[in-house]
Design a protein around this motif. Structure first.
Motif, PDB file in Angstrom:
ATOM      1  N   ASP A 154       0.911  -1.271  -0.036  1.00 37.78           N
ATOM      2  CA  ASP A 154       0.019  -0.024   0.025  1.00 37.78           C
ATOM      3  C   ASP A 154       0.617   1.259   0.119  1.00 37.78           C
ATOM      4  OD1 ASP A 154       1.085  -0.471   2.397  1.00 37.78           O
ATOM      5  OD2 ASP A 154      -1.024   0.238   3.437  1.00 37.78           O
ATOM      6  N   ILE A 155       2.015   0.997   0.053  1.00 35.13           N
ATOM      7  CA  ILE A 155       3.203   2.341   0.167  1.00 35.13           C
ATOM      8  C   ILE A 155       2.750   3.275  -0.945  1.00 35.13           C
ATOM      9  CG2 ILE A 155       5.204   3.157   0.306  1.00 35.13           C
ATOM     10  CD1 ILE A 155       4.501   2.094   2.820  1.00 35.13           C
ATOM     11  N   PRO A 156       2.649   2.794  -2.148  1.00 31.16           N
ATOM     12  CA  PRO A 156       2.891   3.733  -3.386  1.00 31.16           C
ATOM     13  C   PRO A 156       1.525   4.419  -3.233  1.00 31.16           C
ATOM     14  CG  PRO A 156       3.627   1.612  -4.024  1.00 31.16           C
ATOM     15  CD  PRO A 156       3.244   1.451  -2.747  1.00 31.16           C
ATOM     16  N   ARG A 157       0.448   3.879  -2.954  1.00 32.51           N
ATOM     17  CA  ARG A 157      -0.825   4.648  -3.010  1.00 32.51           C
ATOM     18  C   ARG A 157      -1.071   5.619  -1.770  1.00 32.51           C
ATOM     19  NH1 ARG A 157      -2.950  -0.556  -2.231  1.00 32.51           N
ATOM     20  NH2 ARG A 157      -3.871  -0.956  -0.157  1.00 32.51           N
ATOM     21  N   LYS A 158      -0.029   5.573  -0.878  1.00 37.65           N
ATOM     22  CA  LYS A 158      -0.195   6.316   0.289  1.00 37.65           C
ATOM     23  C   LYS A 158       0.339   7.909  -0.141  1.00 37.65           C
ATOM     24  CE  LYS A 158      -0.056   3.260   4.134  1.00 37.65           C
ATOM     25  NZ  LYS A 158       0.706   2.936   5.461  1.00 37.65           N
ATOM     26  N   GLY A 159       1.111   7.778  -1.405  1.00 35.89           N
ATOM     27  CA  GLY A 159       1.657   9.132  -1.894  1.00 35.89           C
ATOM     28  C   GLY A 159       2.641   9.835  -1.049  1.00 35.89           C
ATOM     29  N   GLY A 160       2.737  11.092  -0.844  1.00 35.27           N
ATOM     30  CA  GLY A 160       3.680  11.772  -0.218  1.00 35.27           C
ATOM     31  C   GLY A 160       4.864  12.430  -1.220  1.00 35.27           C
ATOM     32  N   PRO A 161       5.275  13.606  -0.943  1.00 34.95           N
ATOM     33  CA  PRO A 161       6.047  14.021  -1.871  1.00 34.95           C
ATOM     34  C   PRO A 161       7.543  13.399  -2.449  1.00 34.95           C
ATOM     35  CG  PRO A 161       5.891  15.668  -0.141  1.00 34.95           C
ATOM     36  CD  PRO A 161       5.098  14.401   0.194  1.00 34.95           C
ATOM     37  N   GLY A 162       7.913  12.437  -1.743  1.00 36.59           N
ATOM     38  CA  GLY A 162       9.049  11.553  -2.154  1.00 36.59           C
ATOM     39  C   GLY A 162       8.396  10.705  -3.171  1.00 36.59           C
ATOM     40  N   ILE A 163       7.307  10.079  -2.961  1.00 38.01           N
ATOM     41  CA  ILE A 163       6.770   8.961  -4.091  1.00 38.01           C
ATOM     42  C   ILE A 163       6.226   9.664  -5.289  1.00 38.01           C
ATOM     43  CG2 ILE A 163       4.634   7.512  -4.545  1.00 38.01           C
ATOM     44  CD1 ILE A 163       5.156   6.341  -1.720  1.00 38.01           C
ATOM     45  N   THR A 164       5.583  10.933  -5.168  1.00 35.52           N
ATOM     46  CA  THR A 164       4.979  11.596  -6.181  1.00 35.52           C
ATOM     47  C   THR A 164       5.619  12.481  -7.177  1.00 35.52           C
ATOM     48  OG1 THR A 164       4.319  13.524  -4.852  1.00 35.52           O
ATOM     49  CG2 THR A 164       2.768  11.558  -4.878  1.00 35.52           C
ATOM     50  N   THR A 165       7.012  13.067  -6.532  1.00 34.03           N
ATOM     51  CA  THR A 165       7.519  14.003  -7.162  1.00 34.03           C
ATOM     52  C   THR A 165       9.067  13.572  -7.558  1.00 34.03           C
ATOM     53  OG1 THR A 165       8.409  15.163  -5.103  1.00 34.03           O
ATOM     54  CG2 THR A 165       6.352  15.923  -6.071  1.00 34.03           C
ATOM     55  N   ALA A 166       9.506  12.313  -6.951  1.00 36.79           N
ATOM     56  CA  ALA A 166      10.848  12.006  -7.312  1.00 36.79           C
ATOM     57  C   ALA A 166      11.130  11.729  -8.766  1.00 36.79           C
ATOM     58  CB  ALA A 166      11.235  10.570  -6.673  1.00 36.79           C
ATOM     59  N   ASP A 167      12.258  11.901  -9.317  1.00 35.89           N
ATOM     60  CA  ASP A 167      12.485  11.812 -10.765  1.00 35.89           C
ATOM     61  C   ASP A 167      12.412  10.344 -11.176  1.00 35.89           C
ATOM     62  OD1 ASP A 167      13.257  14.480 -11.901  1.00 35.89           O
ATOM     63  OD2 ASP A 167      14.504  14.339  -9.764  1.00 35.89           O
ATOM     64  N   LEU A 168      12.845   9.333 -10.051  1.00 40.83           N
ATOM     65  CA  LEU A 168      12.707   8.175 -10.312  1.00 40.83           C
ATOM     66  C   LEU A 168      12.424   7.395  -8.871  1.00 40.83           C
ATOM     67  CD1 LEU A 168      13.326   5.326 -11.955  1.00 40.83           C
ATOM     68  CD2 LEU A 168      15.491   5.313 -10.898  1.00 40.83           C
ATOM     69  N   LEU A 169      11.260   6.576  -8.947  1.00 45.98           N
ATOM     70  CA  LEU A 169      10.689   5.983  -7.691  1.00 45.98           C
ATOM     71  C   LEU A 169      11.275   4.389  -8.139  1.00 45.98           C
ATOM     72  CD1 LEU A 169       8.914   5.468  -5.346  1.00 45.98           C
ATOM     73  CD2 LEU A 169       7.107   4.736  -6.685  1.00 45.98           C
ATOM     74  N   VAL A 170      12.107   3.958  -6.861  1.00 51.54           N
ATOM     75  CA  VAL A 170      12.687   2.455  -7.063  1.00 51.54           C
ATOM     76  C   VAL A 170      11.592   1.766  -5.986  1.00 51.54           C
ATOM     77  CG1 VAL A 170      14.462   0.963  -6.518  1.00 51.54           C
ATOM     78  CG2 VAL A 170      14.881   3.304  -7.588  1.00 51.54           C
ATOM     79  N   VAL A 171      11.244   0.703  -6.324  1.00 48.58           N
ATOM     80  CA  VAL A 171      10.457  -0.435  -5.600  1.00 48.58           C
ATOM     81  C   VAL A 171      11.227  -1.536  -5.449  1.00 48.58           C
ATOM     82  CG1 VAL A 171       8.285  -1.826  -5.085  1.00 48.58           C
ATOM     83  CG2 VAL A 171       8.180   0.632  -6.234  1.00 48.58           C
ATOM     84  N   ASN A 172      11.870  -1.636  -4.248  1.00 52.09           N
ATOM     85  CA  ASN A 172      13.217  -2.446  -3.878  1.00 52.09           C
ATOM     86  C   ASN A 172      12.360  -3.649  -3.420  1.00 52.09           C
ATOM     87  OD1 ASN A 172      15.829  -3.356  -3.997  1.00 52.09           O
ATOM     88  ND2 ASN A 172      16.010  -2.429  -1.906  1.00 52.09           N
ATOM     89  N   LYS A 173      13.420  -4.817  -3.111  1.00 49.36           N
ATOM     90  CA  LYS A 173      13.284  -5.994  -2.412  1.00 49.36           C
ATOM     91  C   LYS A 173      11.881  -6.746  -3.096  1.00 49.36           C
ATOM     92  CE  LYS A 173      14.920  -4.039   1.571  1.00 49.36           C
ATOM     93  NZ  LYS A 173      14.802  -3.668   3.258  1.00 49.36           N
ATOM     94  N   THR A 174      11.964  -6.748  -4.343  1.00 43.63           N
ATOM     95  CA  THR A 174      10.826  -7.461  -5.126  1.00 43.63           C
ATOM     96  C   THR A 174      10.808  -8.987  -4.845  1.00 43.63           C
ATOM     97  OG1 THR A 174      11.914  -7.533  -7.243  1.00 43.63           O
ATOM     98  CG2 THR A 174      10.530  -5.944  -6.905  1.00 43.63           C
ATOM     99  N   ASP A 175      11.993  -9.630  -4.388  1.00 40.01           N
ATOM    100  CA  ASP A 175      11.968 -11.137  -4.111  1.00 40.01           C
ATOM    101  C   ASP A 175      11.215 -11.269  -3.069  1.00 40.01           C
ATOM    102  OD1 ASP A 175      14.371  -9.347  -3.094  1.00 40.01           O
ATOM    103  OD2 ASP A 175      14.854 -11.076  -2.249  1.00 40.01           O
ATOM    104  N   LEU A 176      11.057 -10.313  -1.805  1.00 44.17           N
ATOM    105  CA  LEU A 176      10.306 -10.706  -0.883  1.00 44.17           C
ATOM    106  C   LEU A 176       8.709 -10.927  -0.963  1.00 44.17           C
ATOM    107  CD1 LEU A 176      12.171  -8.524   1.766  1.00 44.17           C
ATOM    108  CD2 LEU A 176      12.676 -11.194   1.077  1.00 44.17           C
ATOM    109  N   ALA A 177       8.377 -10.420  -1.913  1.00 46.32           N
ATOM    110  CA  ALA A 177       6.802 -10.149  -2.421  1.00 46.32           C
ATOM    111  C   ALA A 177       6.159 -11.431  -1.922  1.00 46.32           C
ATOM    112  CB  ALA A 177       6.579  -9.623  -3.698  1.00 46.32           C
ATOM    113  N   PRO A 178       6.519 -12.573  -2.389  1.00 45.82           N
ATOM    114  CA  PRO A 178       5.883 -13.661  -2.036  1.00 45.82           C
ATOM    115  C   PRO A 178       5.778 -14.116  -0.669  1.00 45.82           C
ATOM    116  CG  PRO A 178       7.373 -14.232  -4.030  1.00 45.82           C
ATOM    117  CD  PRO A 178       7.812 -12.967  -3.339  1.00 45.82           C
TER     118      PRO A 178
END
Length: 231
Positions: A154-178
């Motif tokens: 749910d972090i991306p949909r919470k928004g905030g200036p870091g998520i909405t305005t950064a030139d690049l958003l990195v979603v890290n640790k995708t290997d942990l998703a499962p």
């Protein structure tokens, strides 16, 4: 502090935001990396250094409140020669030193550039902060914001200036998703909704060349910087 509030820096540092040095040559591209505690900022910096150090002259400035922990981690991993890594102890909330009073970081960057002479890229890592963390444009030319899958999809949909305005958003640790029940498709969709056309990179730094999407973005940004297209 509201994002529209003007950033005031000491007069002797005002030239640092300019893309050209006094001799009309282009200074190093400065990229800031921010994000919450534990999202993988230092690991991302380390991976970028390993991926790009053979082709670029890189320097790093880390920020911690009372320690040099992140810089010492990079030094232990020998991602760059020791003279290319320095630390700022902010003594206050991390965003203070990257957004409100940037003088300590500017001094660190300028000292590295003066000592090393030819530098292509300076990576400035913020201390761990929250979703409001943003860098002053008097300090960096572009901002990367790092979040991680383990903190919840749910972090991306919470928004905030870091998520909405950064030139690049990195979603890290995708290997942990499962293992944490995170839906990467949902995170991608929410990120697009929050960011529009701004890019998003999904990374797993435990995988071979998992940093590649970010490294490629940095390379493109640097190419544009050198031609004056990303002043």
């Amino acid at each position: 502090m509201h994002l529209d509030h003007p950033v005031i820096t000491p007069h002797r540092h005002t030239y640092s935001a300019e893309p050209l040095r006094g001799d009309s040559s282009r200074r190093a591209l400065r990229i800031g990396l921010g994000g919450p505690v534990g999202s993988g900022k230092t690991a991302t910096v380390a991976a970028l250094c390993r991926a790009l150090r053979d082709e670029l002259s890189i320097a790093v400035v880390t920020n911690d409140i009372y320690t040099r922990e992140d810089a010492e981690s990079l030094l232990r991993e020998a991602v760059l020669p020791p003279e290319r890594i320095t630390a700022v102890e902010t003594g206050a909330c991390p965003h203070t030193a990257i957004r409100d009073d940037i003088s300590a970081n500017l001094e660190a960057v300028e000292q590295l550039e003066e000592t090393l002479r030819a530098v292509d890229l300076v990576l400035i890592e913020s201390g761990g902060d929250n979703l409001t963390a943003t860098f002053s444009r008097g300090l960096v030319d572009a901002q990367v914001f790092v979040i991680d899958v383990a903190s919840g999809d749910d972090i991306p949909r919470k928004g905030g200036p870091g998520i909405t305005t950064a030139d690049l958003l990195v979603v890290n640790k995708t290997d942990l998703a499962p293992y944490v029940g995170a839906d990467l498709d949902t995170m991608a969709s929410d990120a697009r909704r929050q960011r529009g056309d701004l890019p998003v990179a999904f990374t797993s730094l435990t995988q071979p060349d998992g940093i590649r999407p970010v490294a490629d973005w940095v390379s493109r940004r640097l190419a544009a910087w050198r031609t004056g297209a990303a002043a």
